[in-house]
Design an enzyme around this catalytic site. Structure first.
Site, mmCIF file in Angstrom:
data_model
loop_
_atom_site.group_PDB
_atom_site.id
_atom_site.type_symbol
_atom_site.label_atom_id
_atom_site.label_comp_id
_atom_site.label_asym_id
_atom_site.label_seq_id
_atom_site.Cartn_x
_atom_site.Cartn_y
_atom_site.Cartn_z
ATOM 1 N N LYS A 13 0.396 -1.620 -1.245
ATOM 2 C CA LYS A 13 -0.202 -2.895 -1.766
ATOM 3 C C LYS A 13 -0.150 -2.785 -3.344
ATOM 4 C CE LYS A 13 -4.092 -1.724 0.217
ATOM 5 N NZ LYS A 13 -3.733 -0.499 0.701
ATOM 6 N N ARG A 88 -12.164 -5.228 3.270
ATOM 7 C CA ARG A 88 -11.923 -3.991 4.034
ATOM 8 C C ARG A 88 -12.817 -3.731 5.381
ATOM 9 N NH1 ARG A 88 -9.683 -0.468 0.030
ATOM 10 N NH2 ARG A 88 -9.052 1.305 0.751
ATOM 11 N N ARG A 127 2.502 10.734 -3.495
ATOM 12 C CA ARG A 127 2.133 9.895 -4.840
ATOM 13 C C ARG A 127 1.510 10.608 -6.194
ATOM 14 N NH1 ARG A 127 -1.787 5.030 -3.818
ATOM 15 N NH2 ARG A 127 -2.954 6.664 -2.629
ATOM 16 N N ARG A 159 -4.227 12.266 -6.758
ATOM 17 C CA ARG A 159 -5.691 11.973 -6.213
ATOM 18 C C ARG A 159 -6.306 12.709 -5.333
ATOM 19 N NH1 ARG A 159 -5.226 5.544 -4.850
ATOM 20 N NH2 ARG A 159 -6.586 5.958 -3.024
ATOM 21 N N ARG A 170 -9.041 8.602 5.830
ATOM 22 C CA ARG A 170 -9.006 7.307 5.459
ATOM 23 C C ARG A 170 -8.120 6.285 6.354
ATOM 24 N NH1 ARG A 170 -5.803 8.354 0.045
ATOM 25 N NH2 ARG A 170 -5.792 6.349 0.008
HETATM 26 P P1 AP5 Z 1 0.534 2.288 -3.766
HETATM 27 O O1 AP5 Z 1 1.218 1.083 -4.172
HETATM 28 O O2 AP5 Z 1 -0.141 3.152 -4.556
HETATM 29 O O3 AP5 Z 1 -0.257 2.118 -2.458
HETATM 30 P P2 AP5 Z 1 -1.502 1.474 -2.079
HETATM 31 O O4 AP5 Z 1 -1.322 0.542 -0.648
HETATM 32 O O5 AP5 Z 1 -2.117 0.709 -3.268
HETATM 33 O O6 AP5 Z 1 -2.436 2.624 -1.450
HETATM 34 P P3 AP5 Z 1 -3.809 3.070 -1.874
HETATM 35 O O7 AP5 Z 1 -4.058 4.303 -1.178
HETATM 36 O O8 AP5 Z 1 -4.117 3.151 -3.253
HETATM 37 O O9 AP5 Z 1 -4.688 2.268 -1.106
HETATM 38 P P4 AP5 Z 1 -5.954 2.533 -0.498
HETATM 39 O O10 AP5 Z 1 -6.407 1.015 -0.008
HETATM 40 O O11 AP5 Z 1 -6.296 3.578 0.516
HETATM 41 O O12 AP5 Z 1 -7.015 2.909 -1.799
HETATM 42 P P5 AP5 Z 1 -8.060 2.206 -2.781
HETATM 43 O O13 AP5 Z 1 -7.493 2.822 -4.197
HETATM 44 O O14 AP5 Z 1 -8.074 0.912 -2.318
HETATM 45 O O15 AP5 Z 1 1.755 3.241 -2.989
HETATM 46 C C1 AP5 Z 1 1.659 4.640 -2.536
HETATM 47 C C2 AP5 Z 1 2.780 5.477 -2.879
HETATM 48 O O16 AP5 Z 1 4.237 4.909 -2.471
HETATM 49 C C3 AP5 Z 1 3.224 5.411 -4.539
HETATM 50 O O17 AP5 Z 1 3.257 6.533 -4.925
HETATM 51 C C4 AP5 Z 1 4.215 4.450 -4.392
HETATM 52 O O18 AP5 Z 1 5.196 4.798 -5.897
HETATM 53 C C5 AP5 Z 1 5.022 4.672 -3.367
HETATM 54 N N1 AP5 Z 1 5.590 3.369 -2.969
HETATM 55 C C6 AP5 Z 1 5.045 2.036 -2.936
HETATM 56 N N2 AP5 Z 1 5.716 1.190 -2.367
HETATM 57 C C7 AP5 Z 1 7.061 2.006 -2.145
HETATM 58 C C8 AP5 Z 1 8.220 1.469 -1.435
HETATM 59 N N3 AP5 Z 1 8.462 0.194 -0.980
HETATM 60 N N4 AP5 Z 1 9.113 2.466 -1.143
HETATM 61 C C9 AP5 Z 1 8.992 3.976 -1.521
HETATM 62 N N5 AP5 Z 1 7.861 4.103 -2.133
HETATM 63 C C10 AP5 Z 1 7.006 3.215 -2.384
HETATM 64 O O19 AP5 Z 1 -9.210 2.778 -2.246
HETATM 65 C C11 AP5 Z 1 -9.682 4.197 -2.389
HETATM 66 C C12 AP5 Z 1 -11.190 4.430 -1.969
HETATM 67 O O20 AP5 Z 1 -12.167 3.517 -2.586
HETATM 68 C C13 AP5 Z 1 -11.380 4.065 -0.322
HETATM 69 O O21 AP5 Z 1 -10.871 5.236 0.332
HETATM 70 C C14 AP5 Z 1 -13.017 3.726 -0.441
HETATM 71 O O22 AP5 Z 1 -13.838 4.817 -0.627
HETATM 72 C C15 AP5 Z 1 -13.050 3.008 -1.788
HETATM 73 N N6 AP5 Z 1 -12.847 1.510 -1.553
HETATM 74 C C16 AP5 Z 1 -11.855 0.805 -2.013
HETATM 75 N N7 AP5 Z 1 -12.090 -0.397 -1.803
HETATM 76 C C17 AP5 Z 1 -13.107 -0.455 -1.182
HETATM 77 C C18 AP5 Z 1 -13.619 -1.580 -0.410
HETATM 78 N N8 AP5 Z 1 -13.286 -2.861 -0.335
HETATM 79 N N9 AP5 Z 1 -14.874 -1.206 0.663
HETATM 80 C C19 AP5 Z 1 -15.418 -0.055 0.563
HETATM 81 N N10 AP5 Z 1 -14.783 1.003 -0.142
HETATM 82 C C20 AP5 Z 1 -13.624 0.720 -0.829
#
Ligand code: AP5
Length: 217
Positions: A13, A88, A127, A159, A170
């Site tokens: 995403k 979420r 990542r 991370r 997660r």
């Molecule tokens: P990347 O684009 O970084 O993936 P992503 O979907 O953004 O993954 P996240 O892990 O950041 O999402 P998340 O939802 O768990 O974490 P968040 O930070 O929101 O891609 C991943 C990897 O794949 C990269 O290395 C990239 O290069 C590679 N890649 C991408 N596309 C590709 C492709 N097409 N082909 C090959 N490789 C590819 O949340 C973290 C924490 O914050 C949560 O666990 C929670 O504790 C808190 N939090 C955040 N939001 C909330 C909320 N709304 N409510 C409560 N807690 C929250």
């Protein structure tokens, strides 16, 4: 235009949001990045949420909703945005709906990124992040020019929540708390499913053709 990018941790995403927000000149609002920024700066909210992020649990809805509500009031978000990682939970989705209605706007589309679990794990575990310029790499799919070093010169880090045990937490939190949103938005005719397999360019094109291009001015 107001978009939501929904999907499992590591599905890609954030990678798509960064590209498409530049392309369509609307801000990306990523709750995970906001929380990590607050933790890095040791702000009160950072101290409050640190243990949740490190253990892979969701930050309580009240804290998250308040932070997003404030962010959506900022000047740059008035004309639209892409939400990454929010909502979420159903409670967050309902709160968002109220916030958007209060400003006489609406969510235009929700893109749900779908990918098989093994590939999700490969993406997350490979990542690497740059703490200086925030660039995101992948050891195999998108490596830096020099091993372990960002192209800006800083040392790359993994991370804390990208370790295998935390990733499992997660993924189960996602399954329980976030997958009900797929149905929730489908019932409102807002959901577009995106097959998130393929290269970054290919997935980006699927989002454009899946409605983003048509809906954008
Ligand atoms: P990347 O684009 O970084 O993936 P992503 O979907 O953004 O993954 P996240 O892990 O950041 O999402 P998340 O939802 O768990 O974490 P968040 O930070 O929101 O891609 C991943 C990897 O794949 C990269 O290395 C990239 O290069 C590679 N890649 C991408 N596309 C590709 C492709 N097409 N082909 C090959 N490789 C590819 O949340 C973290 C924490 O914050 C949560 O666990 C929670 O504790 C808190 N939090 C955040 N939001 C909330 C909320 N709304 N409510 C409560 N807690 C929250």
């Amino acid at each position: 235009m107001r978009f939501i990018f929904l999907g499992a941790p590591g599905v890609g995403k954030g990678t798509q949001v960064k590209r498409l927000s530049r392309e369509y000149a609307i801000p990306s609002i990523a709750t995970g990045d906001m929380f990590r920024g607050a933790i890095a700066k040791n702000t009160p909210i950072g101290l409050e949420v640190k243990s949740y992020l490190e253990s892979g649990r969701l930050v309580p809805d009240e804290v998250t909703i308040r932070m997003v509500q404030e962010r959506l009031c900022e000047e740059d978000a008035k004309g639209g945005y892409i939400l990454d990682g929010f909502p979420r939970t159903i409670k967050q989705a309902k709160a968002l709906s109220d916030i958007v209605k209060q400003s006489n706007n609406k969510i235009d589309r929700v893109f749900y990124f779908d990918l098989e679990k093994e590939e999700i794990k490969r993406r997350v575990l490979g990542r690497r992040n740059c703490p200086a310029c925030q660039q995101v790499y992948h050891l195999t799919y998108d490596p830096p020019k020099k091993d372990g070093v960002c192209d800006c010169g800083a040392t790359l880090v993994q991370r804390k929540d990208d370790q295998p045990e935390t990733l499992d937490t997660r993924l189960s939190v996602y399954q329980k708390e976030t997958t009900p949103l797929i149905d929730y938005y489908e019932r409102q005719n807002l959901l577009t499913r995106i097959d998130a397999s393929g290269t970054v360019d290919e997935v980006c094109e699927k989002v454009r053709c899946g409605g983003m291009q048509a809906l954008s001015p």
